[in-house]
Motif scaffolding. Sequence first.
Motif, mmCIF file in Angstrom:
data_model
loop_
_atom_site.group_PDB
_atom_site.id
_atom_site.type_symbol
_atom_site.label_atom_id
_atom_site.label_comp_id
_atom_site.label_asym_id
_atom_site.label_seq_id
_atom_site.Cartn_x
_atom_site.Cartn_y
_atom_site.Cartn_z
ATOM 1 N N GLU A 50 0.866 -1.158 0.063
ATOM 2 C CA GLU A 50 0.012 -0.102 -0.230
ATOM 3 C C GLU A 50 0.828 1.273 -0.055
ATOM 4 N N ALA A 51 1.972 1.196 0.712
ATOM 5 C CA ALA A 51 2.843 2.357 0.762
ATOM 6 C C ALA A 51 3.457 2.615 -0.619
ATOM 7 N N ASN A 52 3.907 1.354 -1.073
ATOM 8 C CA ASN A 52 4.395 1.396 -2.430
ATOM 9 C C ASN A 52 3.621 2.143 -3.365
ATOM 10 N N VAL A 53 2.434 1.692 -3.443
ATOM 11 C CA VAL A 53 1.355 2.349 -4.259
ATOM 12 C C VAL A 53 1.056 3.827 -4.198
ATOM 13 N N GLU A 54 1.265 4.348 -2.963
ATOM 14 C CA GLU A 54 0.996 5.804 -2.425
ATOM 15 C C GLU A 54 2.275 6.479 -3.072
ATOM 16 N N GLN A 55 3.518 5.817 -2.849
ATOM 17 C CA GLN A 55 4.567 6.540 -3.294
ATOM 18 C C GLN A 55 4.778 6.785 -4.700
ATOM 19 N N ASN A 58 2.419 6.837 -6.748
ATOM 20 C CA ASN A 58 1.266 7.820 -7.371
ATOM 21 C C ASN A 58 1.707 9.109 -7.106
ATOM 22 N N ALA A 59 2.530 9.314 -5.905
ATOM 23 C CA ALA A 59 3.110 10.525 -5.560
ATOM 24 C C ALA A 59 4.197 11.188 -6.583
#
Length: 73
Positions: free
Chosen positions: A40-45, A47-48
Amino acid sequence: MTKQNPYWFFQKWGIPEPSPLEVLEQKVQQLEDRVRLLEEANVEQTNALYEMENALEARIDILTAELWVKKDV
């Protein structure tokens, strides 16, 4: 009975002694939770990073357009 479950004595007397299989299942569950969190953190990063890339490309496009206008004048 002892061949099937080596922890029968603990279970008979109500002593909460986890079997090695239960310990492994708990560890696997903990690792799966950590992997899910990291994904989940990887997806957020990611996207950013894409948002930042798009913003930079837009700024570069604006600057290059301004330079072409100045050269034409």
